[in-house]
Motif scaffolding. Structure first.
Motif, PDB file in Angstrom:
ATOM      1  N   SER A   1      48.751  50.433  35.602  1.00 31.87           N
ATOM      2  CA  SER A   1      49.775  49.627  36.263  1.00 31.87           C
ATOM      3  C   SER A   1      49.157  48.494  37.069  1.00 31.87           C
ATOM      4  O   SER A   1      49.857  47.555  37.441  1.00 31.87           O
ATOM      5  CB  SER A   1      50.627  50.505  37.185  1.00 31.87           C
ATOM      6  OG  SER A   1      49.869  50.932  38.315  1.00 31.87           O
ATOM      7  N   PHE A   2      47.843  48.581  37.361  1.00 32.29           N
ATOM      8  CA  PHE A   2      47.173  47.492  38.076  1.00 32.29           C
ATOM      9  C   PHE A   2      47.295  46.180  37.312  1.00 32.29           C
ATOM     10  O   PHE A   2      47.337  45.095  37.907  1.00 32.29           O
ATOM     11  CB  PHE A   2      45.692  47.849  38.261  1.00 32.29           C
ATOM     12  CG  PHE A   2      44.862  46.729  38.834  1.00 32.29           C
ATOM     13  CD1 PHE A   2      44.805  46.501  40.198  1.00 32.29           C
ATOM     14  CD2 PHE A   2      44.153  45.874  37.991  1.00 32.29           C
ATOM     15  CE1 PHE A   2      44.050  45.468  40.713  1.00 32.29           C
ATOM     16  CE2 PHE A   2      43.396  44.837  38.501  1.00 32.29           C
ATOM     17  CZ  PHE A   2      43.337  44.631  39.864  1.00 32.29           C
ATOM     18  N   PHE A   3      47.377  46.282  35.986  1.00 32.29           N
ATOM     19  CA  PHE A   3      47.388  45.075  35.158  1.00 32.29           C
ATOM     20  C   PHE A   3      48.792  44.547  34.906  1.00 32.29           C
ATOM     21  O   PHE A   3      48.957  43.581  34.172  1.00 32.29           O
ATOM     22  CB  PHE A   3      46.698  45.356  33.817  1.00 32.29           C
ATOM     23  CG  PHE A   3      45.265  45.767  33.976  1.00 32.29           C
ATOM     24  CD1 PHE A   3      44.260  44.827  34.097  1.00 32.29           C
ATOM     25  CD2 PHE A   3      44.924  47.108  34.038  1.00 32.29           C
ATOM     26  CE1 PHE A   3      42.947  45.204  34.259  1.00 32.29           C
ATOM     27  CE2 PHE A   3      43.609  47.500  34.199  1.00 32.29           C
ATOM     28  CZ  PHE A   3      42.614  46.546  34.315  1.00 32.29           C
ATOM     29  N   SER A   4      49.803  45.183  35.479  1.00 36.37           N
ATOM     30  CA  SER A   4      51.166  44.694  35.287  1.00 36.37           C
ATOM     31  C   SER A   4      51.452  43.576  36.265  1.00 36.37           C
ATOM     32  O   SER A   4      50.987  43.595  37.401  1.00 36.37           O
ATOM     33  CB  SER A   4      52.168  45.837  35.483  1.00 36.37           C
ATOM     34  OG  SER A   4      52.121  46.290  36.816  1.00 36.37           O
ATOM     35  N   GLY A   5      52.203  42.604  35.823  1.00 31.39           N
ATOM     36  CA  GLY A   5      52.573  41.509  36.704  1.00 31.39           C
ATOM     37  C   GLY A   5      51.620  40.338  36.602  1.00 31.39           C
ATOM     38  O   GLY A   5      50.413  40.502  36.433  1.00 31.39           O
TER      39      GLY A   5
ATOM     40  N   THR B   1      35.790  44.149  31.510  1.00 32.03           N
ATOM     41  CA  THR B   1      36.591  43.647  32.628  1.00 32.03           C
ATOM     42  C   THR B   1      37.651  44.651  33.057  1.00 32.03           C
ATOM     43  O   THR B   1      37.851  44.901  34.256  1.00 32.03           O
ATOM     44  CB  THR B   1      37.264  42.321  32.229  1.00 32.03           C
ATOM     45  OG1 THR B   1      36.266  41.386  31.795  1.00 32.03           O
ATOM     46  CG2 THR B   1      38.033  41.729  33.397  1.00 32.03           C
ATOM     47  N   ALA B   2      38.324  45.257  32.083  1.00 33.50           N
ATOM     48  CA  ALA B   2      39.367  46.242  32.410  1.00 33.50           C
ATOM     49  C   ALA B   2      38.778  47.460  33.102  1.00 33.50           C
ATOM     50  O   ALA B   2      39.354  47.993  34.062  1.00 33.50           O
ATOM     51  CB  ALA B   2      40.091  46.665  31.134  1.00 33.50           C
ATOM     52  N   TRP B   3      37.600  47.906  32.640  1.00 30.76           N
ATOM     53  CA  TRP B   3      36.964  49.079  33.244  1.00 30.76           C
ATOM     54  C   TRP B   3      36.630  48.832  34.713  1.00 30.76           C
ATOM     55  O   TRP B   3      36.833  49.702  35.568  1.00 30.76           O
ATOM     56  CB  TRP B   3      35.693  49.413  32.463  1.00 30.76           C
ATOM     57  CG  TRP B   3      34.998  50.663  32.937  1.00 30.76           C
ATOM     58  CD1 TRP B   3      34.102  50.774  33.958  1.00 30.76           C
ATOM     59  CD2 TRP B   3      35.169  51.990  32.417  1.00 30.76           C
ATOM     60  NE1 TRP B   3      33.696  52.075  34.104  1.00 30.76           N
ATOM     61  CE2 TRP B   3      34.327  52.839  33.174  1.00 30.76           C
ATOM     62  CE3 TRP B   3      35.935  52.519  31.386  1.00 30.76           C
ATOM     63  CZ2 TRP B   3      34.245  54.203  32.921  1.00 30.76           C
ATOM     64  CZ3 TRP B   3      35.851  53.884  31.134  1.00 30.76           C
ATOM     65  CH2 TRP B   3      35.022  54.696  31.889  1.00 30.76           C
ATOM     66  N   THR B   4      36.158  47.630  35.005  1.00 32.02           N
ATOM     67  CA  THR B   4      35.766  47.305  36.377  1.00 32.02           C
ATOM     68  C   THR B   4      36.988  47.079  37.266  1.00 32.02           C
ATOM     69  O   THR B   4      37.092  47.660  38.353  1.00 32.02           O
ATOM     70  CB  THR B   4      34.879  46.050  36.392  1.00 32.02           C
ATOM     71  OG1 THR B   4      33.743  46.260  35.555  1.00 32.02           O
ATOM     72  CG2 THR B   4      34.422  45.732  37.804  1.00 32.02           C
ATOM     73  N   GLN B   5      37.916  46.240  36.792  1.00 37.43           N
ATOM     74  CA  GLN B   5      39.079  45.910  37.624  1.00 37.43           C
ATOM     75  C   GLN B   5      40.005  47.111  37.819  1.00 37.43           C
ATOM     76  O   GLN B   5      40.578  47.275  38.899  1.00 37.43           O
ATOM     77  CB  GLN B   5      39.858  44.749  36.989  1.00 37.43           C
ATOM     78  CG  GLN B   5      39.109  43.427  36.994  1.00 37.43           C
ATOM     79  CD  GLN B   5      39.946  42.293  36.430  1.00 37.43           C
ATOM     80  OE1 GLN B   5      41.027  42.510  35.871  1.00 37.43           O
ATOM     81  NE2 GLN B   5      39.432  41.076  36.550  1.00 37.43           N
ATOM     82  N   GLY B   6      40.168  47.928  36.792  1.00 34.70           N
ATOM     83  CA  GLY B   6      41.095  49.056  36.890  1.00 34.70           C
ATOM     84  C   GLY B   6      40.480  50.318  37.464  1.00 34.70           C
ATOM     85  O   GLY B   6      41.187  51.319  37.608  1.00 34.70           O
TER      86      GLY B   6
END
Length: 269
Positions: free
Chosen positions: A223-227, A51-56
């Protein structure tokens, strides 16, 4: 000298405690990343990494970081070797002033240069390009590199340089044939330190490539995953952090011997 048993036990205890404190944050992140993502059945899984590889968009981010880091390291090491050699072995007009300016560039907080850099690169139409990351980081790395290599070349025995001149070598030949072969530990340590600094750079990427995802680096992808509005899943965020740190850890594993020897020797052979 014989070391008392109690002193040895105390030393090893402190070393074990320090190792646990150093490793615990990384181990906790890795364990968190292997927990199931929200909605999964639980247990250890690599779903968070997927999931992280795709979203980020870590595929393009890793390539961008590798391109920027390798370019910055290669160009800076070449410039540092040439300039450090000249400052250490030649009578350069204004050499002391140059060294003072390099020291100023080394101690000046680079945050104060971000806005002028943004205005300058905007005028050159380089915002949101690789050059917006590469050129400033080369400029920021050169002071450290030049002073590092100047210190190394100044420590080389004068007799070695005189022997090279007696053999009829030019200055560039002395650098290429005599000094660079013995400068391996200093160059490797400098390159490793620059690679770590460049790979982890976040502020410049945030300001200078804000709207072009194809050139954004891994710290910016993280930083995409912050917030809470983007990803509130701890497993995915931890997996993204591991993906960012993994290349640096691998580089350290392969280069740790040269890095430690270079640092402990003060980059002086």
């Amino acid at each position: 000298m014989r070391i008392a048993r109690s002193e040895s036990i105390a030393t090893h205890t402190l070393l074990v405690l320090a190792s646990v404190v150093a490793v615990f944050p990384l181990a906790s992140i890795v364990v968190s990343s292997l927990h199931g993502v929200a909605g999964s059945s639980g247990g250890l899984t690599f779903d968070g990494y997927s999931t992280a590889w795709t979203q980020g968009r870590f595929g393009s981010a890793l390539l961008s970081s590798a391109l920027v880091s390798v370019t910055v390291v290669v160009v800076t090491v070449v410039l540092a070797a040439l300039a450090g050699y000249a400052l250490a072995t030649m009578r350069v007009p204004g050499g002391k002033i140059i060294v003072a300016l390099l020291l100023l560039g080394l101690v000046l907080p680079y945050e104060v240069t971000v806005l002028p850099l943004y205005e300058l690169l905007t005028g050159w139409h380089l915002i949101d390009t690789y050059w917006a990351l590469i050129l400033p980081q080369i400029a920021l790395s050169v002071p450290l590199g030049v002073l590092w290599m100047r210190s190394f070349f100044a420590s080389v025995p004068v007799e070695l340089m005189e022997a090279a001149r007696i053999d009829g070598t030019s200055r560039l030949q002395s650098l290429r044939l005599v000094l660079l072969p013995i400068a391996g530990p200093a160059l490797t340590t400098l390159g490793t330190v620059l690679f770590l600094f460049t790979w982890n750079e976040f502020l410049l990427a945030l300001i200078l490539v804000p709207d072009n995802p194809s050139v954004q680096t891994v710290p910016l992808a993280l930083s995409f995953f912050s917030g809470a509005a983007r990803s509130s899943d701890p497993a995915v965020t931890a997996a993204a952090a591991v993906l960012v740190a993994l290349p640096v850890l691998l580089a350290y594993v392969f280069l740790q011997r040269r890095l430690i020897s270079g640092l402990t020797e003060g980059a002086v052979k």
